[in-house]
Design a protein around this motif. Sequence first.
Motif: not given
Length: 144
Positions: A62-63, A94-99, A116-122, A140-142
């Motif tokens: 889902q990623r 459309r494939r069901g990814c959540v992030d 574009l909505g991305y957050v720097c995780m590291a 998109w969906t936690p």
Amino acid sequence: MSTDRLWRRDEEVPAAVLEAIEQAVVLHGRQQTQGSDARDIAVALYENGELIAGGWGRTEFQRLYVSYLWVREDQRGQGLGGDCLRQLEAQALRRGCVDALIETLLDEVSDLLEHLGYVCMAHVHDYVPGFTRHIMLKVWTPRG
């Protein structure tokens, strides 16, 4: 009991062997998890029959994993990179990814991804001398 072991190094190791090692590592990793559904994902933009932009990666668990995002040099600065990324994201949704996960070594690309909505995780400073590796995530969906 003797064995005939032979180490090969660098150029002595054929490309086919490198590919076999890569595939074995990926297979081993997927065997450790449940439910791998890895599928390639790609987008390409042509103008007058010539490739001017594109991107590819995979969806799995889902990623969306974006491996490559590219715009021909003379076409940069027109928003085509963002358009390619949005195309990949739409397919992934459309494939069901959540992030979605993407990495870059360029600060300006990191800034664009944040827009574009991305957050720097590291980030890893001087990952390559003079460049910082940014690991960016868009949710998109936690996940539960």
